[in-house]
Write a protein that holds these residues in place. Sequence first.
Motif, PDB file in Angstrom:
ATOM      1  N   LEU A  37      -8.091  -2.685   7.112  1.00  0.00           N
ATOM      2  CA  LEU A  37      -7.729  -1.615   6.565  1.00  0.00           C
ATOM      3  C   LEU A  37      -6.322  -1.350   5.943  1.00  0.00           C
ATOM      4  CD1 LEU A  37     -10.222   1.162   8.386  1.00  0.00           C
ATOM      5  CD2 LEU A  37     -10.155   0.223   5.997  1.00  0.00           C
ATOM      6  N   ALA A  38      -5.558  -1.506   7.000  1.00  0.00           N
ATOM      7  CA  ALA A  38      -3.539  -1.865   7.760  1.00  0.00           C
ATOM      8  C   ALA A  38      -3.497  -2.058   6.292  1.00  0.00           C
ATOM      9  CB  ALA A  38      -3.429  -2.628   8.216  1.00  0.00           C
ATOM     10  N   LEU A  39      -3.961  -3.529   5.835  1.00  0.00           N
ATOM     11  CA  LEU A  39      -3.171  -4.552   4.516  1.00  0.00           C
ATOM     12  C   LEU A  39      -3.778  -3.621   3.120  1.00  0.00           C
ATOM     13  CD1 LEU A  39      -4.178  -8.030   5.440  1.00  0.00           C
ATOM     14  CD2 LEU A  39      -1.584  -6.590   5.512  1.00  0.00           C
ATOM     15  N   LEU A  40      -5.015  -3.070   3.252  1.00  0.00           N
ATOM     16  CA  LEU A  40      -5.000  -2.612   2.084  1.00  0.00           C
ATOM     17  C   LEU A  40      -5.072  -1.217   1.652  1.00  0.00           C
ATOM     18  CD1 LEU A  40      -7.096  -4.107   0.331  1.00  0.00           C
ATOM     19  CD2 LEU A  40      -9.184  -2.577   0.559  1.00  0.00           C
ATOM     20  N   VAL A  41      -5.773  -0.206   2.278  1.00  0.00           N
ATOM     21  CA  VAL A  41      -5.078   0.780   2.920  1.00  0.00           C
ATOM     22  C   VAL A  41      -3.648   1.500   3.176  1.00  0.00           C
ATOM     23  CG1 VAL A  41      -5.541   3.665   2.946  1.00  0.00           C
ATOM     24  CG2 VAL A  41      -7.685   1.450   2.639  1.00  0.00           C
ATOM     25  N   VAL A  42      -3.295   1.419   4.038  1.00  0.00           N
ATOM     26  CA  VAL A  42      -2.157   1.723   4.970  1.00  0.00           C
ATOM     27  C   VAL A  42      -0.694   1.424   4.682  1.00  0.00           C
ATOM     28  CG1 VAL A  42      -1.638   2.737   7.469  1.00  0.00           C
ATOM     29  CG2 VAL A  42      -3.499   2.546   7.158  1.00  0.00           C
ATOM     30  N   TRP A  43      -0.657   0.624   4.535  1.00  0.00           N
ATOM     31  CA  TRP A  43       0.583   0.014   3.561  1.00  0.00           C
ATOM     32  C   TRP A  43       1.143   0.458   2.830  1.00  0.00           C
ATOM     33  CZ3 TRP A  43       2.189  -5.835   2.920  1.00  0.00           C
ATOM     34  CH2 TRP A  43       2.948  -5.969   2.474  1.00  0.00           C
ATOM     35  N   PRO A  44       0.283   0.166   1.674  1.00  0.00           N
ATOM     36  CA  PRO A  44       0.081   1.489   0.386  1.00  0.00           C
ATOM     37  C   PRO A  44       0.795   1.934  -0.236  1.00  0.00           C
ATOM     38  CG  PRO A  44      -1.547  -0.671  -0.548  1.00  0.00           C
ATOM     39  CD  PRO A  44      -1.460  -0.102   1.514  1.00  0.00           C
ATOM     40  N   VAL A  45      -0.042   2.568   0.603  1.00  0.00           N
ATOM     41  CA  VAL A  45      -0.145   4.160   1.061  1.00  0.00           C
ATOM     42  C   VAL A  45       0.713   4.784   1.510  1.00  0.00           C
ATOM     43  CG1 VAL A  45      -0.774   6.826   1.570  1.00  0.00           C
ATOM     44  CG2 VAL A  45      -1.929   4.988   0.582  1.00  0.00           C
ATOM     45  N   GLY A  46       1.891   4.040   2.661  1.00  0.00           N
ATOM     46  CA  GLY A  46       2.677   3.802   2.857  1.00  0.00           C
ATOM     47  C   GLY A  46       4.040   3.652   2.222  1.00  0.00           C
ATOM     48  N   ILE A  47       3.782   2.683   2.028  1.00  0.00           N
ATOM     49  CA  ILE A  47       5.431   2.690   0.735  1.00  0.00           C
ATOM     50  C   ILE A  47       5.436   3.914  -0.396  1.00  0.00           C
ATOM     51  CG2 ILE A  47       5.404   0.955  -0.873  1.00  0.00           C
ATOM     52  CD1 ILE A  47       5.057  -2.179   0.763  1.00  0.00           C
ATOM     53  N   VAL A  48       4.622   3.606  -0.426  1.00  0.00           N
ATOM     54  CA  VAL A  48       4.374   5.447  -1.597  1.00  0.00           C
ATOM     55  C   VAL A  48       5.193   6.560  -0.556  1.00  0.00           C
ATOM     56  CG1 VAL A  48       2.997   6.973  -2.659  1.00  0.00           C
ATOM     57  CG2 VAL A  48       2.370   4.666  -3.063  1.00  0.00           C
ATOM     58  N   ALA A  49       5.265   6.744   0.220  1.00  0.00           N
ATOM     59  CA  ALA A  49       5.755   7.563   1.557  1.00  0.00           C
ATOM     60  C   ALA A  49       6.652   7.491   1.163  1.00  0.00           C
ATOM     61  CB  ALA A  49       4.954   7.401   2.567  1.00  0.00           C
ATOM     62  N   SER A  50       6.795   6.032   2.016  1.00  0.00           N
ATOM     63  CA  SER A  50       8.536   5.569   2.347  1.00  0.00           C
ATOM     64  C   SER A  50       9.750   5.405   0.680  1.00  0.00           C
ATOM     65  CB  SER A  50       8.283   4.028   3.192  1.00  0.00           C
ATOM     66  OG  SER A  50       8.822   3.253   2.286  1.00  0.00           O
ATOM     67  N   LYS A  51       8.728   5.084  -0.281  1.00  0.00           N
ATOM     68  CA  LYS A  51       9.896   5.198  -1.466  1.00  0.00           C
ATOM     69  C   LYS A  51       9.929   6.347  -1.781  1.00  0.00           C
ATOM     70  CE  LYS A  51       9.790  -0.081  -2.850  1.00  0.00           C
ATOM     71  NZ  LYS A  51      11.289   0.101  -3.638  1.00  0.00           N
ATOM     72  N   THR A  52       8.800   7.256  -1.951  1.00  0.00           N
ATOM     73  CA  THR A  52       9.287   8.811  -2.253  1.00  0.00           C
ATOM     74  C   THR A  52      10.303   9.167  -1.597  1.00  0.00           C
ATOM     75  OG1 THR A  52       6.380   9.110  -2.367  1.00  0.00           O
ATOM     76  CG2 THR A  52       8.246  11.435  -2.422  1.00  0.00           C
ATOM     77  N   PHE A  53      11.197   8.923   0.171  1.00  0.00           N
ATOM     78  CA  PHE A  53      11.974   9.855   0.474  1.00  0.00           C
ATOM     79  C   PHE A  53      12.836   8.985   1.014  1.00  0.00           C
ATOM     80  CE2 PHE A  53       7.598  12.794   1.572  1.00  0.00           C
ATOM     81  CZ  PHE A  53       8.465  13.536   0.808  1.00  0.00           C
ATOM     82  N   GLU A  54      12.543   7.967  -0.307  1.00  0.00           N
ATOM     83  CA  GLU A  54      13.928   6.845  -0.536  1.00  0.00           C
ATOM     84  C   GLU A  54      15.838   7.313   0.217  1.00  0.00           C
ATOM     85  OE1 GLU A  54      13.547   3.791  -2.898  1.00  0.00           O
ATOM     86  OE2 GLU A  54      13.929   1.824  -1.256  1.00  0.00           O
ATOM     87  N   ARG A  55      15.664   8.763  -1.201  1.00  0.00           N
ATOM     88  CA  ARG A  55      16.752   9.237  -0.868  1.00  0.00           C
ATOM     89  C   ARG A  55      16.786   9.819  -0.345  1.00  0.00           C
ATOM     90  NH1 ARG A  55      18.748   8.971  -6.626  1.00  0.00           N
ATOM     91  NH2 ARG A  55      16.462   9.586  -7.559  1.00  0.00           N
ATOM     92  N   GLY A  56      16.267  10.714   0.579  1.00  0.00           N
ATOM     93  CA  GLY A  56      16.048  12.008   1.040  1.00  0.00           C
ATOM     94  C   GLY A  56      14.840  12.979   0.324  1.00  0.00           C
ATOM     95  N   LEU A  57      15.110  14.243   0.900  1.00  0.00           N
ATOM     96  CA  LEU A  57      13.966  15.352   0.219  1.00  0.00           C
ATOM     97  C   LEU A  57      14.167  15.612  -0.636  1.00  0.00           C
ATOM     98  CD1 LEU A  57      11.828  16.569   1.376  1.00  0.00           C
ATOM     99  CD2 LEU A  57      12.997  18.823   2.277  1.00  0.00           C
ATOM    100  N   ALA A 256      16.625   5.641 -11.732  1.00  0.00           N
ATOM    101  CA  ALA A 256      15.493   6.242 -11.004  1.00  0.00           C
ATOM    102  C   ALA A 256      14.794   7.828  -9.843  1.00  0.00           C
ATOM    103  CB  ALA A 256      16.993   5.696  -9.507  1.00  0.00           C
ATOM    104  N   ASP A 257      15.502   8.836 -11.077  1.00  0.00           N
ATOM    105  CA  ASP A 257      15.101   9.444 -11.163  1.00  0.00           C
ATOM    106  C   ASP A 257      13.445   9.913 -11.461  1.00  0.00           C
ATOM    107  OD1 ASP A 257      17.044  11.036 -10.616  1.00  0.00           O
ATOM    108  OD2 ASP A 257      18.415  11.680 -12.120  1.00  0.00           O
ATOM    109  N   ASN A 258      13.357   8.687 -12.876  1.00  0.00           N
ATOM    110  CA  ASN A 258      12.232   8.824 -13.553  1.00  0.00           C
ATOM    111  C   ASN A 258      11.423   8.089 -12.347  1.00  0.00           C
ATOM    112  OD1 ASN A 258      11.611   9.625 -15.790  1.00  0.00           O
ATOM    113  ND2 ASN A 258      12.556   8.165 -17.111  1.00  0.00           N
ATOM    114  N   THR A 259      11.479   6.880 -11.635  1.00  0.00           N
ATOM    115  CA  THR A 259      10.969   6.428 -10.314  1.00  0.00           C
ATOM    116  C   THR A 259      10.500   7.610  -9.373  1.00  0.00           C
ATOM    117  OG1 THR A 259      11.903   4.105 -11.168  1.00  0.00           O
ATOM    118  CG2 THR A 259      10.168   4.302  -9.051  1.00  0.00           C
TER     119      THR A 259
END
Lengths: 290, 345
Positions: A37-57, A256-259
């Motif tokens: 589950l971690a490899l398939l779901v949690v990790w990828p979704v977690g990366i989405v979250a972390s990428k989202t807030f990479e440059r702050g809120l 970066a803005d588009n991403t």
Amino acid sequence: MAEPTAPAAGRTGTRTRTVRQPSLLRWPLRIAVVVYLALLVVWPVGIVASKTFERGLSPVLEALGQPEVIFAFELTLANAVWAVVINTVFGVGISLLLVRYEFPRRRALSALVDLPLSVSPVVVGLALLLVYSGRTGWFGPTLERLGVQVIYAQPGMIMATAFVSLPLVIREVVPVLHEIGTDQEQAATSLGASAWQTFGRITLPAIRWALVYGVVLSLARSLGEYGAVKVVSGGVALRTQTATLLVEERYSQFGADNTTAAYAAAFVLALLAVVALVVVSVLRPSDHDR
Amino acid sequence: MSIRLAGVNKSFGDFAALTDIDLDLPSGQLTALLGPSGGGKSTLLRIIAGLEVGDTGTVEIEGVDATRLPARKRNVGFVFQHYAAFRHMSVADNVGFGLKIRKRPKAEVKARTAEMLDLVHLSPFAERLPAQLSGGQRQRMALARALAIEPTVLLLDEPFGALDAKVRKELRDWLRRLHDEVHVTTVFVTHDQEEALEVADRIVVINDGRVEQEGTPDELYDAPASEFVMGFLGPVTALQGHLVRPHDLEVESHAFPGAVEGRVARLARVGFEVRVELAVPGEPAPVLVTLTRAEAAHKQLAEGVAAWVRPVPGAGRVAVGASSAASAGPDPSTGSGVPLVAPGA
């Protein structure tokens, strides 16, 4: 509502208790499931979250404040609500038809209801295009002359979304209708209730939790629909671009803005799905209390 | 006549559930439809209620032709075997349902509900949900719900079938007393001959979709019209080509007028009674006689001794093989054809 929920929670608790495996096997199994589950779901979704807030809120809030993004979410929500309303009405109707009435080809109809689950959404979109396209569809030009545009407009997107999420309400309601049987409905009839009164006072309350559950599921499915909507919408920003289409478009562009916009929208979609899951898991116990 | 059925037929596919039913069920009485499972008695009840429609024939309720009337307009109270409680409503709301549907004033609904709950002794449970009641209480609630609308007739489909033996007996007595109070024309379906004999004013025996016989419990017990009815209402044994009840046989350890000679093959004490099996020459199977313990002791009966047996004068008898056309009768596969039919099996 609170009263029936309490005993039900206890009942489900005892029901889900399973035979205990020897602990030698239990730990490897548990670890395997968690890793999978971690490899398939949690990790990828977690990366989405972390990428989202990479440059702050603040870039995220700015991205979500863009008129295109706001419009995309409004359109997505409108499509989903329409599709869910349509599917609730027809879903309950079809469920009653499948369970309460005998007619030829009933099993065929029952199988047909599952078709949207198995067929690719892109095929659904293409099929709608063939029928309703303003230029080449066999029904589209007639509708267009009457002033109704289906393809590359909201009606087509709602139809595509409704098609894809059709089975979700039905598959929740049908087993409950089977289980409650016809006794209560017949009792109501013998006490003088008309068909509508029986439906409103007996059948609907009996299936209400299954219905709510089905509605939440279809809402989640409708918000995330991509393939069918992409084919029929055209994906023009500020006109026919839904949230999922926006994510895809922004992600494939440079800058970066588009991403960030793509990630932010994706994050909101994932958040909505999680909220739906939480709602469903809260409802689940009461779903068994009928 | 309160309920009149004429020429009713009903089939489900190839299966004929009811064949040519003509029946008059008298007003104000408690009638039992008695018969084995699958004999069509429930279907008949459902046709009276309008929950099922007969293929042919007419249904008349209190002089009104109800054949084409939908169930909800027949003003019939129906009680189901499995209670059919409205699970999401309180007991009081269940009972008041029919009145609310009829748009009666709130105060009237409340008063009538309270009255009905009092009648079935459920007043303290008014605000509970059906799931919080026992089976017997649920069935009383269902009865109150059916009676609240002041039905023309009250129909009960195996009302006590889902309850355990003790509660069933209590409710049976209670139904009898209730009927004596309320006097609504009542028809109930049962496969338990004891229940029918004990509670009903009239019994209609139904088998294989036909009416075998109808009458008072005494008439049916004493003068059964067929082997089937005789066998269904109580234990039977065969003597000299006739079916008789084992307690209607006289047995002595000496010869007496009209008696045939045999030998005691088996003697078993079951509770308060003694069952004697006599081997009688010419009879294909042992003749069963039941006596009280005192009688058996007085007559000095024991296994192996000679004994003489004859039916008591006026005993109900049915010639073997003289069953009505529709009667399934005792199981022919036993070869000798001697029916030792267990009651209500």
